[in-house]
Each structure stands twice: as structure tokens, then as C-alpha cells.
Scaffold this active site. Structure first.
Site, mmCIF file in Angstrom:
data_model
loop_
_atom_site.group_PDB
_atom_site.id
_atom_site.type_symbol
_atom_site.label_atom_id
_atom_site.label_comp_id
_atom_site.label_asym_id
_atom_site.label_seq_id
_atom_site.Cartn_x
_atom_site.Cartn_y
_atom_site.Cartn_z
ATOM 1 N N HIS A 114 -11.580 -4.621 8.659
ATOM 2 C CA HIS A 114 -11.747 -3.331 7.962
ATOM 3 C C HIS A 114 -10.388 -2.642 7.924
ATOM 4 O O HIS A 114 -9.943 -2.071 8.922
ATOM 5 C CB HIS A 114 -12.755 -2.440 8.679
ATOM 6 N N HIS A 130 -7.485 -0.263 5.468
ATOM 7 C CA HIS A 130 -7.027 0.483 4.296
ATOM 8 C C HIS A 130 -5.503 0.365 4.206
ATOM 9 O O HIS A 130 -4.810 0.640 5.190
ATOM 10 C CB HIS A 130 -7.389 1.971 4.411
ATOM 11 N N LYS A 153 -18.496 -3.191 -0.917
ATOM 12 C CA LYS A 153 -18.545 -2.078 0.028
ATOM 13 C C LYS A 153 -19.463 -0.983 -0.512
ATOM 14 O O LYS A 153 -19.298 -0.509 -1.638
ATOM 15 C CB LYS A 153 -17.139 -1.503 0.252
ATOM 16 N N HIS A 205 -20.846 1.696 4.877
ATOM 17 C CA HIS A 205 -20.459 2.918 5.574
ATOM 18 C C HIS A 205 -21.776 3.628 5.894
ATOM 19 O O HIS A 205 -22.402 4.229 5.027
ATOM 20 C CB HIS A 205 -19.567 3.800 4.693
ATOM 21 N N HIS A 249 -17.539 0.195 11.285
ATOM 22 C CA HIS A 249 -17.043 1.215 12.218
ATOM 23 C C HIS A 249 -18.166 1.996 12.912
ATOM 24 O O HIS A 249 -18.277 3.215 12.767
ATOM 25 C CB HIS A 249 -16.070 2.164 11.526
ATOM 26 N N ASP A 253 -10.238 -0.079 10.793
ATOM 27 C CA ASP A 253 -10.378 1.071 9.901
ATOM 28 C C ASP A 253 -9.088 1.897 9.904
ATOM 29 O O ASP A 253 -9.120 3.126 9.783
ATOM 30 C CB ASP A 253 -11.572 1.953 10.298
#
Length: 473
Positions: free
Chosen positions: A143, A145, A228, A265, A303, A376
Site C-alpha cells: 500500500h 502513495h 481500490k 478503504h 490499513h 500507506d
């Protein structure tokens, strides 16, 4: 202090054998045989006497090896005969690297004070030294970004330095909703990878109310591994997310058929729901019904932050797993308000109570193959965090592995770090495990106050703090 801790754990002032049955106590313990520390004592024994033995050894095999389990035949009536104040026992041993004999003497004094059978002498064993390094199979980040443009070029090398692969989040502006967009994004990321790195970005698509089922098969053919699901408005750049899961059922059915994973999420976004309850409510109201409708759909609950999520994933079918971040293993919600508002500790899902942090950390370090590493890591320019309406996200890419090592060491479970970081993720995704190795060494260093981020800076987790683990270069 050690003996006093044991006394308070095993013998509350009003406790008897029956009231202690099934009790759970969490204390710092040091095993007399293998020197394991910080293990959890589960007091499920039939009487307090056996509980004493449990407190002295981290597992039954250690007690057997130390020659005590077979010789310590305790009876409830014996314990009740005398329970003196510990301050009158005169048996507090000093604690050193060769303390086994002294501690054994302490046990004998403890038994004498309680009028228990004396223990025979046992072979002294020096506790194991603190682990100074650990080598694991090269891990993956499930995960991540990395943003885009100059910002992306600044942060990709940090992940490429320590990880072999990473699941790239698609919440750009505009979001990555189609296969050709993901392929173009992958090319931009690949161009930012240092020349000597074999790092591979694994691409995902952003699920919307309008994603057609046909896109699933196109994505699968192109090597895209997952979609996602962001509930609309749940986090950064999620305004284009799903408003109602039922609208997406045809596409989700196609994902189950094609073997494409759904990354979730897991929070509801209803304004009347308390921020700290959103994950638990999502599980009950959204995720459980979805899994009942599509039992073959492979789902990663991203997460996770609560005991509710940890328990749900552990009990769910093998088609459900979870990624765990370093912040949700190491920080609770007090970190948001320590001596003032701390915007760089603000993330979504938000940090929770200590009991939830403990549950998430316990799940991650347990060795359960359903839990795996997902940082994350979410960089934001410093001026967008330190603002009247600051962005959600914690940047951890350069320090993620030392952070995880710290969490596993605190749990006394360094031996489970490799499976969590390197095996469980690829096994769940159906991908081969990596063949390289990464070594972490016990070495104190100070986390930088900031890192470059395009034309600005980004503040990492625990900026300015000292870490005791470091990736060996």
C-alpha cells in the site's frame, strides 16, 4: 521490580484461584530460560499457583527445558497457607547478563515464603544477547502513495531502496480509473526508479460507480492486480469514489470471476457517525454483506486500525486479508495532541485508542499469514499539512522497515517480521516471493526533520526522533 511486578500480576489483593481463572494480564516479563521479553501472559490456568509458573516462562517448553515444570507440583491449599507481603520476602535478585542462578534463588525464596516445595538446583543458562541484526527476504509494500510529477520523482527512490515491489494507489487528480491511465502512470513511475534498482510498481485502478465490468478483464490482461474501493469522501482525493457498493456489484462479480483483488478503504462516511467508529461500522454494514454476496471475491482490508478489524480479518475466510501500517502499530490517538496539535501524525483512517493499537500490533506480529506490510506512506508538502485544513497522510517510505522492526522488537516477535514483510503479501496476491535479502542492523540514528518533495519538503513520521534499527546499505 521484576518480582513485585509478578506479585501484582499473579496475586491481586482480593484474588483467589477461582477469580483468576481465565484472567488476562499484560505485563513486561522476562523468561528465565530464553530471556524473551514483553510476552503476554494468558492466565487460563485452573489456579493462581500455575499462573506463577506461567509468569516466569514465556512458553511451556522453556519451563520443561529449565527443569521446573516437572518438579513444581503446586496445590491451591498450599498457596493459601501463606501469602506474605513481598517486601518481607528478602528475595529480590539483581538483574544482570548472568542472572539465571540468582533468579532461581529468588524462585526458591518465593517458594519458601509461600511454604511451597523447594526447587532442586538447575543448570544455569545465560540469557540470549539482544539481537544486533536481522536479515530477511526483500520485502514488498502492499500500500503505497507516490503522487505524480516532481513530487513522485522525489519519493519513489526511497521505496525502491528497500522494497522489491509496491502496490501503487490510484487516487491522483484525476483518479486512475482506466487501464491506459494506469499503464501511463506506471511508465512515469518506472522512469523515476534509480538505474541500479529492480523495484517494480504494481498498478491498481480506482473503482467508481461507473466502472464497467469489461474494464476488469482489460485490466487483468494488462497485468493490473487490483481495484481500490474508496467510499466517496473517505480520504485524500476520494470524491470520485463509490457512493453505494450495490451499484458496483456487476463489476465486483467480474473481479471475483477474473481473480482481480479488491482493496478496501474500510470506513463509512456518514456525517452522523463518529470518526473513531467508522471502521467498525463499515465492517458490519458494508463489508460483511458484500462478502456474503460474493464469497469468492478476494478482499484486502487496507490499513486496519481497530481491534474490530483485526478480529474480523483473523476470523474471516481465507479470501480476506489486511495490510498494516507502521503508524497504526506504533501510535495511538494521543500522538495527535502531544503538547499541541500534531498535523504530521494525522492520517486516515485516523489513529485510535491504545487498546486498538495494541490489537493491531498483536495481529501484525502474531505470525498470522492474513496480515502483511502496507506502509500507506502518503507524502504531502509541509505547507499542506501545517494548514487550517491539513491533508491526511503520514510519510514513512524512507524509514518504514526500521519502524516495523521497532514494532516487532517491542512485541518480542522479530522472528515473525520476515513473514509479515516478505511472504504473506505475495502469497495472498498469488505472486512469487522475492529472492533477494535485506539486512537491518541495531544502530541508533536520528530521523531527518524533512525530505525533499518536488519544490517543497515533506516531514516523515517521528521526524527528529531516534530509531534503533537501520537498513544496512
Amino acid at each position: 521490580h521484576f518480582w513485585r511486578s509478578l506479585w501484582r500480576t499473579c496475586h491481586p489483593a482480593t484474588a483467589d484461584c477461582q477469580s483468576l481463572k481465565g484472567q488476562t494480564a499484560q505485563k513486561r516479563h522476562i523468561c528465565l530460560y530464553c530471556a524473551a521479553a514483553d510476552y503476554t501472559l494468558l492466565a487460563a490456568s485452573r489456579c493462581a499457583c500455575v499462573l506463577i509458573l506461567s509468569a516466569l516462562f514465556c512458553k511451556a517448553s522453556c519451563a520443561v527445558n529449565h527443569g521446573l515444570l516437572a518438579r513444581l507440583h503446586l496445590q491451591c491449599s498450599t498457596l493459601h497457607a501463606a501469602r506474605p507481603s513481598l517486601t518481607h520476602c528478602r528475595m529480590l535478585p539483581s538483574h544482570s547478563n548472568s542472572c539465571c542462578g540468582k533468579l532461581s534463588g529468588g524462585i526458591r525464596a518465593l517458594c519458601a515464603a509461600w511454604r511451597l516445595p523447594n526447587l532442586h538446583s538447575c543448570t544455569s543458562r545465560t540469557p540470549a544477547a539482544t539481537q544486533q541484526s536481522i536479515t530477511i527476504t526483500t520485502p514488498d509494500d502492499w500500500h503505497l502513495h507516490v503522487r505524480d510529477g516532481d513530487n513522485m520523482r522525489s519519493v519513489v527512490p526511497y521505496s525502491a531502496a528497500h522494497f522489491a515491489r509496491a502496490i501503487i494507489m490510484p487516487n491522483l487528480v484525476p483518479p486512475v480509473t482506466a487501464t491506459d491511465m494506469a499503464q501511463a502512470y506506471q511508465q512515469r513511475i518506472t522512469a523515476a526508479i534509480p538505474a541500479n534498482s529492480l523495484f517494480k510498481p504494481l498498478m491498481t485502478l480506482y473503482l467508481t460507480d461507473n466502472t464497467p465490468p469489461e474494464e476488469v478483464y482489460t485490466a487483468k490482461a494488462a497485468g493490473i492486480v487490483a481495484f481500490k474501493l474508496y467510499p466517496a469522501g473517505a480520504t485524500t482525493n476520494s470524491d470520485s469514489g463509490v457512493t453505494n457498493i450495490s451499484i458496483c456489484l456487476p463489476t465486483l462479480k467480474a473481479m471475483a470471476d477474473a481473480g482481480v483483488l479488491l482493496l478496501v478503504h474500510g470506513e463509512v462516511t456518514d456525517s452522523e457517525v463518529d470518526m473513531f467508529d467508522r471502521e467498525a461500522i463499515f465492517i458490519d454494514q458494508k463489508l460483511k454483506p458484500l462478502l456474503e454476496q460474493l464469497p469468492d471475491l478476494k478482499v484486502v482490508m487496507e490499513h486496519i486500525t481497530t481491534a474490530d478489524a483485526a478480529q474480523f480479518v483473523a476470523a474471516a475466510p481465507d479470501t480476506v486479508a489486511a495490510s498494516v501500517t507502521p503508524q497504526h502499530m506504533l501510535l495511538n490517538r494521543n500522538a495527535l495532541f502531544a503538547k499541541g496539535l500534531r498535523p504530521h501524525n494525522y492520517c486516515l483512517p485516523i489513529l485510535k485508542r491504545e487498546k486498538h493499537r495494541e490489537a493491531v500490533a498483536a495481529a501484525a506480529t502474531s505470525g498470522n499469514r492474513k496480515f502483511f506490510l502496507g506502509t500507506d506512506s502518503a507524502p504531502h508538502a509541509v505547507h499542506t499539512k501545517e494548514a487550517a485544513c491539513g491533508c491526511a497522510g503520514i510519510f514513512s517510505a524512507p524509514i518504514a522497515l526500521p519502524l516495523y522492526a521497532t514494532a516487532f522488537e517491542q512485541a518480542g516477535k522479530l522472528e515473525n517480521l520476515e513473514a509479515f514483510a516478505s511472504f504473506n503479501g505475495p502469497d495472498f496476491y498469488g505472486l512469487p516471493r522475492n529472492s533477494g535479502k535485506v539486512t537491518l542492523v541495531k544502530e541508533e540514528w536520528i530521523i531527518p526533520d524533512s525530505y525533499g518533495f518536488g519544490g517543497s519538503k515533506v516531514v516523515p513520521m517521528w521526524a527528529g526522533e531516534t530509531l534503533s534499527w537501520k537498513v544496512q546499505q
